[in-house]
Design an enzyme around this catalytic site. Sequence first.
Site, PDB file in Angstrom:
ATOM      1  N   GLU A   1      20.962 -27.699  14.728  1.00  0.00           N
ATOM      2  CA  GLU A   1      22.068 -28.685  14.721  1.00  0.00           C
ATOM      3  C   GLU A   1      21.710 -29.908  13.870  1.00  0.00           C
ATOM      4  O   GLU A   1      22.093 -31.033  14.187  1.00  0.00           O
ATOM      5  CB  GLU A   1      22.422 -29.145  16.144  1.00  0.00           C
ATOM      6  CG  GLU A   1      22.663 -28.024  17.124  1.00  0.00           C
ATOM      7  CD  GLU A   1      24.120 -27.609  17.252  1.00  0.00           C
ATOM      8  OE1 GLU A   1      24.971 -28.199  16.565  1.00  0.00           O
ATOM      9  OE2 GLU A   1      24.388 -26.670  18.020  1.00  0.00           O
TER      10      GLU A   1
HETATM   11  C1  LIG Z   1      16.520 -20.572  17.480  1.00  0.00           C
HETATM   12  C2  LIG Z   1      17.392 -20.990  16.338  1.00  0.00           C
HETATM   13  C3  LIG Z   1      18.760 -20.848  16.435  1.00  0.00           C
HETATM   14  C4  LIG Z   1      19.588 -21.205  15.365  1.00  0.00           C
HETATM   15  N1  LIG Z   1      20.929 -20.979  15.467  1.00  0.00           N
HETATM   16  C5  LIG Z   1      21.698 -21.170  14.365  1.00  0.00           C
HETATM   17  C6  LIG Z   1      23.079 -20.780  14.381  1.00  0.00           C
HETATM   18  O1  LIG Z   1      23.618 -20.310  15.397  1.00  0.00           O
HETATM   19  N2  LIG Z   1      23.799 -20.948  13.245  1.00  0.00           N
HETATM   20  C7  LIG Z   1      23.265 -21.470  12.104  1.00  0.00           C
HETATM   21  O2  LIG Z   1      23.982 -21.595  11.126  1.00  0.00           O
HETATM   22  N3  LIG Z   1      21.960 -21.838  12.054  1.00  0.00           N
HETATM   23  C8  LIG Z   1      21.171 -21.707  13.145  1.00  0.00           C
HETATM   24  N4  LIG Z   1      19.843 -22.053  13.103  1.00  0.00           N
HETATM   25  C9  LIG Z   1      19.278 -22.587  11.875  1.00  0.00           C
HETATM   26  C10 LIG Z   1      18.976 -24.080  11.957  1.00  0.00           C
HETATM   27  O3  LIG Z   1      20.169 -24.803  11.984  1.00  0.00           O
HETATM   28  C11 LIG Z   1      18.085 -24.449  10.776  1.00  0.00           C
HETATM   29  O4  LIG Z   1      16.823 -23.856  11.004  1.00  0.00           O
HETATM   30  C12 LIG Z   1      17.953 -25.947  10.607  1.00  0.00           C
HETATM   31  O5  LIG Z   1      19.161 -26.480  10.137  1.00  0.00           O
HETATM   32  C13 LIG Z   1      16.843 -26.331   9.639  1.00  0.00           C
HETATM   33  O6  LIG Z   1      16.950 -25.630   8.443  1.00  0.00           O
HETATM   34  P1  LIG Z   1      15.673 -24.870   7.824  1.00  0.00           P
HETATM   35  O7  LIG Z   1      15.097 -24.053   8.891  1.00  0.00           O
HETATM   36  O8  LIG Z   1      16.096 -24.218   6.574  1.00  0.00           O
HETATM   37  O9  LIG Z   1      14.646 -26.014   7.520  1.00  0.00           O
HETATM   38  P2  LIG Z   1      14.549 -26.819   6.159  1.00  0.00           P
HETATM   39  O10 LIG Z   1      15.884 -27.327   5.774  1.00  0.00           O
HETATM   40  O11 LIG Z   1      13.784 -26.046   5.178  1.00  0.00           O
HETATM   41  O12 LIG Z   1      13.675 -28.064   6.626  1.00  0.00           O
HETATM   42  C14 LIG Z   1      12.239 -28.009   6.715  1.00  0.00           C
HETATM   43  C15 LIG Z   1      11.742 -29.429   6.972  1.00  0.00           C
HETATM   44  O13 LIG Z   1      12.099 -30.272   5.865  1.00  0.00           O
HETATM   45  C16 LIG Z   1      12.886 -31.358   6.332  1.00  0.00           C
HETATM   46  N5  LIG Z   1      13.905 -31.650   5.324  1.00  0.00           N
HETATM   47  C17 LIG Z   1      14.817 -30.810   4.787  1.00  0.00           C
HETATM   48  N6  LIG Z   1      15.608 -31.460   3.942  1.00  0.00           N
HETATM   49  C18 LIG Z   1      15.189 -32.738   3.924  1.00  0.00           C
HETATM   50  C19 LIG Z   1      15.614 -33.915   3.249  1.00  0.00           C
HETATM   51  N7  LIG Z   1      16.669 -33.938   2.423  1.00  0.00           N
HETATM   52  N8  LIG Z   1      14.943 -35.044   3.459  1.00  0.00           N
HETATM   53  C20 LIG Z   1      13.900 -35.083   4.317  1.00  0.00           C
HETATM   54  N9  LIG Z   1      13.461 -34.014   5.002  1.00  0.00           N
HETATM   55  C21 LIG Z   1      14.100 -32.858   4.806  1.00  0.00           C
HETATM   56  C22 LIG Z   1      13.487 -30.905   7.649  1.00  0.00           C
HETATM   57  O14 LIG Z   1      13.841 -31.992   8.469  1.00  0.00           O
HETATM   58  C23 LIG Z   1      12.351 -30.061   8.211  1.00  0.00           C
HETATM   59  O15 LIG Z   1      11.430 -30.891   8.837  1.00  0.00           O
HETATM   60  C24 LIG Z   1      19.014 -21.743  14.189  1.00  0.00           C
HETATM   61  C25 LIG Z   1      17.629 -21.910  14.099  1.00  0.00           C
HETATM   62  C26 LIG Z   1      16.816 -21.523  15.146  1.00  0.00           C
HETATM   63  C27 LIG Z   1      15.330 -21.694  15.013  1.00  0.00           C
END
Ligand SMILES: Cc1cc2nc3c(=O)[nH]c(=O)nc-3n(C[C@H](O)[C@H](O)[C@H](O)COP(=O)(O)OP(=O)(O)OC[C@H]3O[C@@H](n4cnc5c(N)ncnc54)[C@H](O)[C@@H]3O)c2cc1C
Length: 588
Positions: free
Chosen positions: A397
């Site tokens: 989220e």
């Molecule tokens: C159990 C689980 C359930 C989920 N359920 C859903 C679902 O139902 N539907 C759905 O669509 N998604 C879902 N997700 C996905 C989730 O929303 C994403 O994992 C989350 O938004 C983070 O994206 P990412 O994993 O690609 O991390 P990344 O975006 O790669 O981030 C990695 C790190 O970099 C940081 N970061 C990224 N961009 C920036 C920036 N611009 N500036 C500073 N820091 C930054 C982040 O804060 C984080 O610490 C789920 C994930 C999990 C683990």
Amino acid sequence: MPVTVAPPGASWLVADSAAEILTPEKLDDEHRLVGRTAAEFVEQEVVPALDELERKNWDVSRTLLRRSGELGLVGTDVPENVGGVGLDKAASVIVGEAIGASPGFATAFGAQTGLAIIPIFCFGTPAQHRQYLPRIVSGELVGAYCLSESGSGSDALSVRARAVKQADGSWVLNGEKMWITNGGFADVFIVFAKVDGEHFSAFIVERGFPGVSTGKEEHKMGLHGSSTVPVILQDARVPAENLLGDVGKGHKIAFNVLNYGRFKLAAMCSGGAKAAIGEAAAYAVSRRQFGQSIASFGAIRHKLAAMTIWTFAVESMLHRTAGLIDSAIGDDGHEPKTVAAALEEYAIECSLLKVAGSEMLDFVIDEEVQIFGGNGFVRDYPAERRYRDARVNRIFEGTSEINRLLVPTMLLRRAMKSGLPLMQAAKAVQDELVSVTPPAGSSGDAPLGNERRTVTAMRKTALAALGLAATTYGDALQQEQEVLMLVSDIVMEMFAADSATLRAAHATAAGHPAASLQADAAAVFTHDAALRVETHARTLFAGMLTGDAQRTALAGLRRILKIAPLNTILPRRRIAEAVIQRKGYVFE
Ligand SMILES: Cc1cc2nc3c(=O)[nH]c(=O)nc-3n(C[C@H](O)[C@H](O)[C@H](O)COP(=O)(O)OP(=O)(O)OC[C@H]3O[C@@H](n4cnc5c(N)ncnc54)[C@H](O)[C@@H]3O)c2cc1C
């Protein structure tokens, strides 16, 4: 019980609000009845099923969603004409808190209520309402929300999934969505894809449509009781009428849904924290070391009090925000546009709640594990599962970082575009910062007068920090993430302390039986929050200014943010004693 006039989002940052706020103490009998129904459902039906859920028996998940639908718990947010029960957001908070005590199921429930129902209700056509909502609200159909992809999580708008319109008006979708909650057994997916690779849009996709499939369950750190899979779209055929909203307007859907998801997630975190406090207190009472109950040790009491105080602060922000959203919706809960606009209006509060709620929960559960000692680390005891289950709340989220970055950005946008008089207020505080005249103090006679004065000082500090950041960096502020994060933390501490002290002051004025303990909790929280704000502000001012300007600003900060000394040990002891006596959270 909504407050009567809807103040604009974040207006509490611009001026002291003497306005009524919604507090848990003001909930009515209907709310309590909903709360009891949800709590009994969790106790009698969800908790006994948790192990089976962890074995990934999704039939159980489906049955529980169906049961919660029958009990009216899934449909709190939508009106009767689409199968819901049309309650206010305060009721949603109460249900979210009760369900949040069992995170494995809560995640499935949250995806169903917040991520599947809200987009269709707020942005769907009447035909889409008729076709999907009654069956999702009843739990007959299970919903999921497909925004993330392996290459685009935080950067949600850069999805690679594509949609191409066919000659007959239907759509063909290609792409792969990642980490989709409920994905293993959902019937209906809200899928985001770019039309012709360019125009970010949303679609309602059924599992049975040709070309739709799901992958294997992820091996996760926690939340083993919830399904998380990739959703694969391979030339998936989607009927023309299943476009959700307009082509190119998917961001409106994605972000408003996330606003509400963040608010609900905070409710679930609040419920999880209360459950953890109950478990920790009961264990502390029963566990004996050195010939006495560990609950008699000051070190353990300090933990129980700290867990309770932070939960109290988040609970106060949560109900206040529910009241704000309800007041903006008014009697128009059946009107999707009004609901969507209200969620957007309080997007800043939702982001703050998401960060505060998820970080509070991790703190509370970490202390729960510590109170359980070695037993906290083994699976036979509840703390171990809670610890693993809670961690993801800071990631999905919108991560804590993304939500923190959003707050000052949204505030400045509102100042520019929506007439929030933020920069005027910031300018006044910046002038005060360099003035030699001490700021006028308000009366300390009102309930929690000292704490209210400290909140005012925190508000001024937040305005000064934001104003200084905006004038120092201008448009380049977006590149200064360390500054944005610190500003966000100051604003969050201020909102939390403001909400906690207003709630305690209302309880005191109303002669509520828990008023004195609430005053203790609000006083300790505000005192400690102000110290954190001082540290953040000093870091910011020292980072943004040099020489005389820095010295003047830091001297001004010392004048504005005078934190009255407070013995926080005694009120913590009183709170801990009450928690131990009750073997649970004391402000319900
Ligand atoms: C159990 C689980 C359930 C989920 N359920 C859903 C679902 O139902 N539907 C759905 O669509 N998604 C879902 N997700 C996905 C989730 O929303 C994403 O994992 C989350 O938004 C983070 O994206 P990412 O994993 O690609 O991390 P990344 O975006 O790669 O981030 C990695 C790190 O970099 C940081 N970061 C990224 N961009 C920036 C920036 N611009 N500036 C500073 N820091 C930054 C982040 O804060 C984080 O610490 C789920 C994930 C999990 C683990």
